[in-house]
Design an enzyme around this catalytic site. Structure first.
Site, PDB file in Angstrom:
ATOM      1  N   HIS A 161     -11.588  -6.416   7.898  1.00  8.46           N
ATOM      2  CA  HIS A 161     -12.341  -6.139   6.886  1.00  8.46           C
ATOM      3  C   HIS A 161     -13.703  -4.913   7.208  1.00  8.46           C
ATOM      4  CE1 HIS A 161      -9.910  -8.749   6.379  1.00  8.46           C
ATOM      5  NE2 HIS A 161      -9.719  -8.847   4.571  1.00  8.46           N
ATOM      6  N   GLN A 192      -8.283  -2.296  -0.876  1.00  8.40           N
ATOM      7  CA  GLN A 192      -8.976  -3.742  -1.241  1.00  8.40           C
ATOM      8  C   GLN A 192     -10.226  -3.659  -0.292  1.00  8.40           C
ATOM      9  OE1 GLN A 192      -7.231  -8.118  -1.246  1.00  8.40           O
ATOM     10  NE2 GLN A 192      -7.616  -7.704  -3.410  1.00  8.40           N
ATOM     11  N   PHE A 193      -9.890  -3.081   1.080  1.00  7.66           N
ATOM     12  CA  PHE A 193     -10.438  -2.605   1.817  1.00  7.66           C
ATOM     13  C   PHE A 193      -9.858  -1.485   2.758  1.00  7.66           C
ATOM     14  CE2 PHE A 193     -11.064  -7.305   1.352  1.00  7.66           C
ATOM     15  CZ  PHE A 193     -12.779  -7.301   1.462  1.00  7.66           C
ATOM     16  N   ALA A 194     -10.641  -0.324   3.036  1.00 10.27           N
ATOM     17  CA  ALA A 194      -9.998   0.719   3.525  1.00 10.27           C
ATOM     18  C   ALA A 194      -8.789   0.207   5.227  1.00 10.27           C
ATOM     19  CB  ALA A 194     -11.601   1.709   3.907  1.00 10.27           C
ATOM     20  N   ASP A 195      -9.383  -0.673   5.862  1.00 10.73           N
ATOM     21  CA  ASP A 195      -8.242  -1.133   6.853  1.00 10.73           C
ATOM     22  C   ASP A 195      -6.883  -1.940   5.975  1.00 10.73           C
ATOM     23  OD1 ASP A 195     -10.943  -2.737   8.677  1.00 10.73           O
ATOM     24  OD2 ASP A 195     -11.359  -2.287   6.331  1.00 10.73           O
ATOM     25  N   PHE A 196      -6.754  -1.677   5.487  1.00  9.28           N
ATOM     26  CA  PHE A 196      -5.203  -1.965   4.890  1.00  9.28           C
ATOM     27  C   PHE A 196      -4.655  -0.300   4.231  1.00  9.28           C
ATOM     28  CE2 PHE A 196      -6.780  -6.546   2.339  1.00  9.28           C
ATOM     29  CZ  PHE A 196      -7.510  -6.617   3.973  1.00  9.28           C
ATOM     30  N   GLU A 199       0.411  -0.985  -0.513  1.00  7.74           N
ATOM     31  CA  GLU A 199       0.173  -0.113  -0.476  1.00  7.74           C
ATOM     32  C   GLU A 199       0.577   1.323  -0.297  1.00  7.74           C
ATOM     33  OE1 GLU A 199      -2.818  -3.839   1.304  1.00  7.74           O
ATOM     34  OE2 GLU A 199      -0.317  -2.579   2.087  1.00  7.74           O
TER      35      GLU A 199
END
Length: 658
Positions: free
Chosen positions: A464, A419-423, A397
């Site tokens: 996620h 891919q997910f905001a968490d990442f 990222e």
């Protein structure tokens, strides 16, 4: 020290000498000014001048260089007027950051230089982006980026090398191995014989160069750069050198053994080359004196200009207006034909039409090409737009956000899909410290949209399901968009991409396939910073965004006797305070519903704003409703308890009876 000068004419040899001598003499003057308190700090590059000068002279003037704080020779060799450098170090307006930053923390498009940030590593990925732009535009150019041996310990180094190798980007990764990272010696920094070995692990060509030999640096880098222009690829260059002064002047060098200092002093790049030129009868004492006198005169003349410049007068309006690049919203809305779309389809169509609107727009993310993305939003894009513009990325990222910044520097828009905001936490540093601050620091915008699939309600667990918008609404320089309906999502995404500033675009996963709406089939835009008044009433103002808007509307459907204004914020930065205040002044009550946990969320700031600007109109305290103060859990019964959906109705009725 041995110099092989075959094929180098006298003019080139003199240029190498003069270009090394100038930063050395500037530094000697800076030490005096530092002791006099006329500058606040200094990072010395004495002993390393050959690297900065040799690399810069090996590159063409229109090729980008990303230097560090010991690379004064890059700036002087590119012939930046000295008074501007001196003004930069004194915090004057004619510097490059208008007093907003110091040292070499700046860039200049005029001289194709992109300065460092103190976090070191991110500029390596930025070089990837500039090189990618060169490759996409078939410019046959190289990009050179510097870091020290300490910076090679950062994850950004490994991510940047991996991306450059996978995409075969024309980057020269210039590593100045100068013995110490502040006081940490190389033996405690890495456990391999040479840093050049690290490039081999990424399938990358590597070279070790004597960083104190100006002729070797210039000739070898020139040859490598020419090769890279014709055959684009990354190359790792390890320059063996030594730092003769402290990390910065205040830290000193007591931790360095005197014998080591003495040994490297014998390898001084300036003095050795000067002696060589004299031995070869290419330089005599009279010429040496004249050259030094001319440089000293230039230094003193430009210092006087900088010292005589007035100090900056603070102006709040100027400062606030320089956080973002000016963006004049242009409305597109010519098609009245509507089609029912799911939220996810509106996002996908908005992306596709923006790709058609901007013919060099690049989308980057994990699995977005053949696979179509984790949520299939970019399904079919590869066939329409090709691999150059729809780019699968490694799992990195930070490097991809940095690459997007580099593309922006080179004039190309990009969209990055987390891919997910968490990442995004794995790319947090370049978002908040590079994208957010660049325009304010040196007027370089970050023309980047980061798509953020977020939110709970789908039993995806703590890695996620987060809705982490508050991480970014706190950071000046970022815009944050968070639509709740397909119509808004498509139009706001188009505007976010048109906007030359960095935008975090939140897309609630729970809405992707559950919400439908009639949406214009053609390309259209909606303005950022304008809330939507979904319902009108007189008893209370409900303020929300994302999935909770639908929870609020459902609550009102189940309680038709409640008369409420419902404000969908749509964008959180900029925030439409006018719509909020007008509604609250009308109803006298306000309740703010957010999916994020309560403490530190944006509802707290909105509540404070209402208290400050609407206090005399209120009939009750402002109420906030949010998720529990825990990470979001996986099991449905625990997630249902965590989310505020089922608590909202109770809180709303309590507020109405206050």
């Amino acid at each position: 020290m041995t110099y092989t000068i075959k094929n180098l004419d006298t003019e080139t040899l003199f240029a190498l000498y003069k270009n090394m001598l100038k930063p050395r003499l500037i530094e000697e003057k800076m030490f005096i000014l530092l002791r006099q308190g006329k500058i606040s700090k200094w990072f010395s590059g004495i002993g390393q001048e050959a690297i900065a000068v040799g690399v810069t002279m090996a590159l063409q003037d229109d090729e980008y260089i990303l230097p560090m704080h010991r690379n004064l020779g890059v700036f002087t060799t590119r012939k930046i007027p000295l008074y501007r450098l001196f003004a930069q170090w004194q915090g004057k307006a004619s510097g490059f950051t208008k007093g907003r930053d110091r040292s070499f923390h700046f860039g200049t498009q005029q001289y194709r230089i992109v300065g460092m940030i103190s976090h070191l590593g991110p500029q390596l990925g930025v070089a990837d982006g500039i090189a990618l732009a060169s490759k996409l535009k078939n410019k046959n150019q190289v990009t050179a980026v510097f870091t020290g041996e300490g910076g090679t310990s950062e994850g950004d180094f490994h991510e940047a090398l991996n991306v450059a190798s996978v995409w075969q980007l024309p980057v020269l990764f210039c590593i100045e191995n100068n013995g110490y990272g502040l006081s940490t010696p190389t033996r405690e920094q890495y456990n391999c014989k040479d840093i050049a070995d690290k490039g081999l692990g990424y399938g990358m060509e590597s070279h070790i160069i004597d960083g104190n030999n100006i002729v070797e640096v210039f000739t070898k880098v020139s040859k490598i750069a020419e090769s890279v222009r014709s055959k684009p690829r990354p190359v790792l260059l390890e320059f063996k050198t030594f730092r003769m002064r402290g990390h910065e002047e205040a830290s000193g060098i007591k931790y360095v053994p005197q014998g080591l200092l003495d040994a490297w002093a014998m390898k001084d790049p300036v003095m050795n080359f000067q002696a060589f030129l004299k031995d070869e009868n290419l330089l005599n004492e009279n010429q040496e004196v004249l050259i030094k006198e001319a440089i000293v005169h230039e230094i003193n003349e430009h210092l006087e200009v900088a010292f005589n410049e007035e100090d900056i007068i603070p102006d709040e309006t100027i400062e606030l207006n320089n956080v973002f690049k000016e963006f004049e919203y242009q409305e597109f809305n010519n098609n009245l034909e509507l089609k029912e779309m799911r939220f996810i389809d509106a996002i996908s169509e908005g992306l596709k039409q923006s790709m058609e609107q901007h013919d060099d727009l690049v989308i980057m993310g994990q699995d977005i090409a053949e696979y179509g993305g984790a949520f299939k939003i970019t399904d079919g894009f590869l066939e329409q737009f090709g691999k150059d513009r729809i780019r699968n990325t490694p799992i990195c990222e930070s490097a991809i956000v940095e690459t997007a910044m580099g593309l922006s520097i080179a004039g190309i828009k990009s969209v990055v899909e987390m891919q997910f905001a968490d990442f995004v936490s794995s790319g947090f540093n370049p978002v908040v410290n590079y994208l957010a601050k660049s325009h304010y620091r040196w007027s370089q915008n970050a023309d980047v949209v980061i798509r953020m699939p977020c939110g709970g309600g789908v039993a995806a667990g703590p890695f996620h399901s987060q809705t982490n918008e508050a991480w970014f609404t706190k950071t000046p320089g970022l815009k944050v968009v968070y639509p709740a309906f397909p119509y808004d999502a498509k139009g706001l995404l188009a505007t976010a991409i048109n906007d030359p500033n960095p935008v975090l675009f939140f897309e609630h996963k729970g809405l992707y396939r559950s919400i439908r709406q009639d949406v214009p089939t053609d390309y259209y835009t909606l303005p950022l910073g304008k809330a939507s008044l979904l319902k009108e009433g007189h008893e209370v103002t409900i303020i929300s965004f994302g999935a909770p808007i639908h929870w609020a509307l459902e609550t009102l459907e189940n309680n038709p006797d409640i008369s409420a204004d419902v404000v969908d914020l749509r964008t959180l930065q900029p925030l439409d305070t006018e719509t909020i205040f007008n509604s609250v002044k009308k109803t006298g009550r306000a309740i703010i519903l957010q999916e994020d946990s309560l403490f530190g969320g944006i509802s707290s700031d909105i509540s404070a704003l209402i208290m400050e600007h609407c206090f005399e109109y209120l009939d009750a305290p402002v109420k906030r409703v949010a998720s529990m103060e825990t990470p979001i859990p996986f099991a449905k019964q625990l997630e249902d308890q965590y989310l505020p959906k089922n608590r909202f109705e109770v809180a709303l009725k309590e507020l109405l009876t206050y």
